[in-house]
Design a protein around this motif. Structure first.
Motif, PDB file in Angstrom:
ATOM      1  N   SER A 347     -21.167  -3.534  -4.826  1.00  0.00           N
ATOM      2  CA  SER A 347     -20.535  -4.660  -4.142  1.00  0.00           C
ATOM      3  C   SER A 347     -19.435  -4.167  -3.218  1.00  0.00           C
ATOM      4  O   SER A 347     -19.318  -4.617  -2.073  1.00  0.00           O
ATOM      5  CB  SER A 347     -19.946  -5.640  -5.155  1.00  0.00           C
ATOM      6  OG  SER A 347     -20.966  -6.091  -5.999  1.00  0.00           O
ATOM      7  N   ARG A 387     -17.215 -11.447  -8.040  1.00  0.00           N
ATOM      8  CA  ARG A 387     -18.467 -10.915  -7.484  1.00  0.00           C
ATOM      9  C   ARG A 387     -19.387 -10.383  -8.581  1.00  0.00           C
ATOM     10  O   ARG A 387     -20.587 -10.592  -8.539  1.00  0.00           O
ATOM     11  CB  ARG A 387     -18.156  -9.787  -6.493  1.00  0.00           C
ATOM     12  CG  ARG A 387     -17.479 -10.242  -5.229  1.00  0.00           C
ATOM     13  CD  ARG A 387     -17.496  -9.145  -4.178  1.00  0.00           C
ATOM     14  NE  ARG A 387     -16.809  -7.936  -4.606  1.00  0.00           N
ATOM     15  CZ  ARG A 387     -15.499  -7.721  -4.419  1.00  0.00           C
ATOM     16  NH1 ARG A 387     -14.768  -8.640  -3.818  1.00  0.00           N
ATOM     17  NH2 ARG A 387     -14.944  -6.619  -4.824  1.00  0.00           N
ATOM     18  N   ARG A 388     -18.842  -9.618  -9.541  1.00  0.00           N
ATOM     19  CA  ARG A 388     -19.678  -9.028 -10.600  1.00  0.00           C
ATOM     20  C   ARG A 388     -19.094  -9.415 -11.949  1.00  0.00           C
ATOM     21  O   ARG A 388     -18.541  -8.566 -12.660  1.00  0.00           O
ATOM     22  CB  ARG A 388     -19.734  -7.509 -10.505  1.00  0.00           C
ATOM     23  CG  ARG A 388     -20.064  -6.890  -9.180  1.00  0.00           C
ATOM     24  CD  ARG A 388     -21.488  -6.887  -8.775  1.00  0.00           C
ATOM     25  NE  ARG A 388     -22.472  -6.379  -9.649  1.00  0.00           N
ATOM     26  CZ  ARG A 388     -23.616  -5.829  -9.175  1.00  0.00           C
ATOM     27  NH1 ARG A 388     -23.804  -5.658  -7.889  1.00  0.00           N
ATOM     28  NH2 ARG A 388     -24.562  -5.477  -9.995  1.00  0.00           N
ATOM     29  N   ARG A 461     -21.400 -14.428  -6.410  1.00  0.00           N
ATOM     30  CA  ARG A 461     -21.802 -13.668  -7.593  1.00  0.00           C
ATOM     31  C   ARG A 461     -23.018 -12.766  -7.352  1.00  0.00           C
ATOM     32  O   ARG A 461     -23.963 -13.167  -6.691  1.00  0.00           O
ATOM     33  CB  ARG A 461     -22.135 -14.630  -8.734  1.00  0.00           C
ATOM     34  CG  ARG A 461     -20.907 -15.082  -9.487  1.00  0.00           C
ATOM     35  CD  ARG A 461     -21.308 -15.934 -10.659  1.00  0.00           C
ATOM     36  NE  ARG A 461     -20.189 -16.778 -11.056  1.00  0.00           N
ATOM     37  CZ  ARG A 461     -20.308 -17.896 -11.724  1.00  0.00           C
ATOM     38  NH1 ARG A 461     -21.502 -18.335 -12.047  1.00  0.00           N
ATOM     39  NH2 ARG A 461     -19.249 -18.590 -12.065  1.00  0.00           N
ATOM     40  N   GLU A 462     -22.925 -11.546  -7.912  1.00  0.00           N
ATOM     41  CA  GLU A 462     -24.062 -10.622  -7.873  1.00  0.00           C
ATOM     42  C   GLU A 462     -24.283 -10.103  -9.282  1.00  0.00           C
ATOM     43  O   GLU A 462     -23.331  -9.974 -10.052  1.00  0.00           O
ATOM     44  CB  GLU A 462     -23.761  -9.416  -6.971  1.00  0.00           C
ATOM     45  CG  GLU A 462     -23.628  -9.731  -5.514  1.00  0.00           C
ATOM     46  CD  GLU A 462     -23.226  -8.475  -4.751  1.00  0.00           C
ATOM     47  OE1 GLU A 462     -23.968  -7.481  -4.828  1.00  0.00           O
ATOM     48  OE2 GLU A 462     -22.167  -8.489  -4.124  1.00  0.00           O
ATOM     49  N   ARG A 463     -25.517  -9.776  -9.579  1.00  0.00           N
ATOM     50  CA  ARG A 463     -25.807  -9.153 -10.869  1.00  0.00           C
ATOM     51  C   ARG A 463     -27.176  -8.492 -10.778  1.00  0.00           C
ATOM     52  O   ARG A 463     -28.035  -8.915 -10.002  1.00  0.00           O
ATOM     53  CB  ARG A 463     -25.783 -10.186 -12.002  1.00  0.00           C
ATOM     54  CG  ARG A 463     -26.952 -11.157 -11.983  1.00  0.00           C
ATOM     55  CD  ARG A 463     -26.812 -12.232 -13.023  1.00  0.00           C
ATOM     56  NE  ARG A 463     -25.643 -13.070 -12.789  1.00  0.00           N
ATOM     57  CZ  ARG A 463     -25.416 -14.232 -13.393  1.00  0.00           C
ATOM     58  NH1 ARG A 463     -26.271 -14.665 -14.284  1.00  0.00           N
ATOM     59  NH2 ARG A 463     -24.356 -14.951 -13.136  1.00  0.00           N
ATOM     60  N   ASP A 464     -27.327  -7.442 -11.537  1.00  0.00           N
ATOM     61  CA  ASP A 464     -28.650  -6.818 -11.654  1.00  0.00           C
ATOM     62  C   ASP A 464     -28.745  -6.163 -13.025  1.00  0.00           C
ATOM     63  O   ASP A 464     -27.873  -6.384 -13.891  1.00  0.00           O
ATOM     64  CB  ASP A 464     -28.913  -5.823 -10.502  1.00  0.00           C
ATOM     65  CG  ASP A 464     -27.854  -4.744 -10.411  1.00  0.00           C
ATOM     66  OD1 ASP A 464     -27.415  -4.258 -11.465  1.00  0.00           O
ATOM     67  OD2 ASP A 464     -27.463  -4.386  -9.284  1.00  0.00           O
TER      68      ASP A 464
END
Lengths: 500, 90
Positions: A347, A387-388, A461-464
């Motif tokens: 990010s 963000r994470r 928001r980001e996620r993996d």
């Protein structure tokens, strides 16, 4: 024992001779096999309830003595948990990342796995030396895998530290061999007592092991190596590999030849532990990047492990239990923090790339992007929780274990260390634990407070998969704290004076 | 006893060389001398299996020195592309 050693070696060879999806499949099968065989060994030790000693014959008639006791089994648990998690991360990167892991990643990491399995059970100076060589070789190459001047410099310095340590240790082994005619831990204390210069050999072996762990002030190579290593490598380096030489040192001094551990020697190790706590914490407080912060905190956490020798020599076995629980709980906690840092770096990198293109006059975008690629600068992580969120949560839970707050494994470890310190009235150790706790909370707050500085925004928001891997590892650190019984029972097998 | 004296002198010289040398190649020579010192001590000790043990130890040192030489070549190759930012590993 043999299967736990052979399966990863066969996997290493197989992944070297395959490519593409076949290599990924081979690696997955090899990691699964290595985890199952190591797990079976842990179960065997737990069921036996006593240390299992085996001697394997190597090339030229050399003998390798392996002792599978509670200490080895506990470290194997840490290896399996972290090893499986980072392997899942590497497999994910092979499919999705712009720069997949280097072709040599799997052969090296599986060889490292096999060497660690052997090393955690090493019951002989020569066995320990040979396996530490393999670990050092794989470690230095893994650190350098990304290429570029930074990783190459870090890898070279790591290799040089390993060489100084290995050759000092080998000279010590040679002196012990020359003086006593044996290198087996069992009975070494008695043989050394009858020799004139054997003590010099053990001192050199110990110095070599302290560089390899590394314990401050012999740790200067560590932060750069752990920061520059590829994403799936740093967690293994910081979480598991640093415990290899620690395990050898503990087995040599406190399990196999306890007559070596005089109060003066134990106090010296404890004093070095205090130096490491202060030095590592101060370095973490000055760190500019998140991975660097986590790597520097490893130095401090290793110092914490060395608070047990003065307690054990004074008769407090609880101190021993606490140190080994801390060593095991540190592995998933630190791995969670480093994997979370990698996820946050993605990010931060995207953000830097945008800013660099908008303000091209300020900085070279390529340089700025590479600067934060593997180690996001703390100033870039303001508002990271928006963000994470999952990665920040995993980092925070891992941090709680490092600080030693309930209900984490770190709390159980510190609790037992404190019990031991109170038992023998070691107030200096109590003070060191309190200082370590406050300093670790301080350097973690440096990241966590700014991370929550911006309001939550679902659109950002980001996620993996990495976020969930990190959260899973943090969950293991909590699980150790919630259900410590099985680990405590395991550690007691073959422990000092019959265990806790 | 000759082996012990020779080993001790070689080890001290090698260690001194490692810390005195300013380049990777020089340090590798120092490491080589340190390794040789230990191998002489093991091989000449009055214990059965000394030569075989020294041989196995030598087999494990050789790859480390080889990797050191390989890293040196990689560093020399990349020197022209170095930037001030990544000159020092962070």
């Amino acid at each position: 024992v043999t299967a736990a050693l052979i399966v990863p070696v066969v996997g290493a060879l197989a992944t070297w001779f395959t490519a593409g999806w076949r290599r990924s499949l081979t690696a997955a099968v090899a990691v699964l096999g290595a985890a199952v065989t190591a797990g079976a060994l842990v179960v065997e030790v737990a069921q036996a309830g006593t240390p299992l000693e085996r001697t394997l014959t190597g090339p030229f008639g050399t003998r390798f003595v392996l002792v599978a006791d509670g200490l080895a089994a506990a470290m194997l648990v840490a290896l399996v948990v972290v090893g499986v998690a980072v392997s899942a991360m590497a497999l994910r990167e092979e499919r999705r990342a712009a720069t997949p892991p280097h072709r040599a990643y799997w052969p090296l990491s599986l060889t490292l796995w096999a060497a660690l399995v052997g090393l955690f059970q090493a019951g002989d100076l020569l066995t320990a030396y040979l396996l530490l060589e393999v670990v050092g070789l794989c470690g230095a190459l893994l650190v350098s895998l990304r290429g570029g001047r930074g990783p190459l410099l870090a890898g070279t310095r790591y290799l040089f530290a390993e060489l100084v340590a290995s050759l000092t240790m080998l000279f010590g082994v040679a002196i012990v061999w020359w003086q006593t005619g044996t290198t087996a831990f069992d009975g070494l204390g008695t043989a050394l007592a009858a020799s004139e210069l054997g003590w010099l050999g053990i001192v050199l072996v110990t110095v070599g092991l302290l560089i390899k762990i590394p314990l401050a002030p012999l740790h200067l190579w560590l932060p750069a190596a752990h920061t520059q290593a590829p994403s799936p490598v740093s967690p293994v380096l910081s979480g598991v590999m640093v415990k290899a030489a620690f395990t050898v040192l503990v087995r040599l001094w406190f399990l196999s030849a306890p007559e070596l551990a005089t109060p003066a020697a134990a106090s010296l190790l404890g004093a070095l532990g205090v130096v490491a706590i202060v030095w590592g914490s101060l370095t973490a407080l000055r760190a500019e990047g998140l991975k660097r912060l986590a790597a520097s905190s490893t130095v401090a956490q290793l110092g914490l492990l060395f608070l047990f020798p003065p307690l054990l020599v004074a008769g407090a076995v609880a101190g021993w239990t606490g140190a080994i629980v801390l060593a095991v709980a540190h592995a998933p906690a630190k791995a969670a923090m480093l994997i979370a840092a990698t996820a946050m770096a993605s990010s931060a990198r995207a953000q830097v790339a945008v800013e660099a293109s908008e303000e091209a006059a300020d900085a070279d975008p390529q340089v700025a992007a590479s600067y934060t690629r593997h180690d996001p600068a703390l100033e870039r992580l303001t508002g990271a929780a928006s963000r994470r969120p999952i990665a920040v949560m995993a980092f925070g839970i891992g941090g709680l274990s490092l600080v030693g707050l309930p209900p984490t494994g770190g709390f159980i470890g510190k609790w037992y260390l404190l019990l031991g310190a109170f038992e023998v009235g070691a107030w200096g150790v109590v003070a060191a634990i309190v200082v370590a706790t406050l300093l670790s909370a301080w350097y973690l707050v440096r990241f966590l407070l700014p991370a929550f500085a911006r309001p939550d925004d679902p659109a950002l928001r980001e996620r993996d998969g990495r976020d969930y891997l990190a959260l899973g590892l943090a969950g293991v650190a909590v699980l150790i704290g919630l259900i410590p019984g099985p680990l405590l029972d395991l550690i007691a097998i073959g422990g000092p004076v019959g265990g806790q | 006893m000759t082996g012990v004296v020779l080993g001790a002198v070689l080890f001290a010289l090698g260690l001194g060389w490692v810390f005195r040398a300013t380049d990777v190649g020089g340090r590798l020579w120092g490491f080589g001398a340190m390794a040789l010192a230990s191998l002489i001590l093991i091989a000449t000790a009055d214990t059965p299996g000394g030569i075989a043990t020294a041989g196995v130890a030598a087999l494990t040192i050789a790859p480390l020195l080889a990797v050191g030489a390989w890293l040196r070549r990689r560093l020399d190759h990349g020197r022209s592309q170095a930037t001030s930012l990544d000159e020092q590993p962070r």
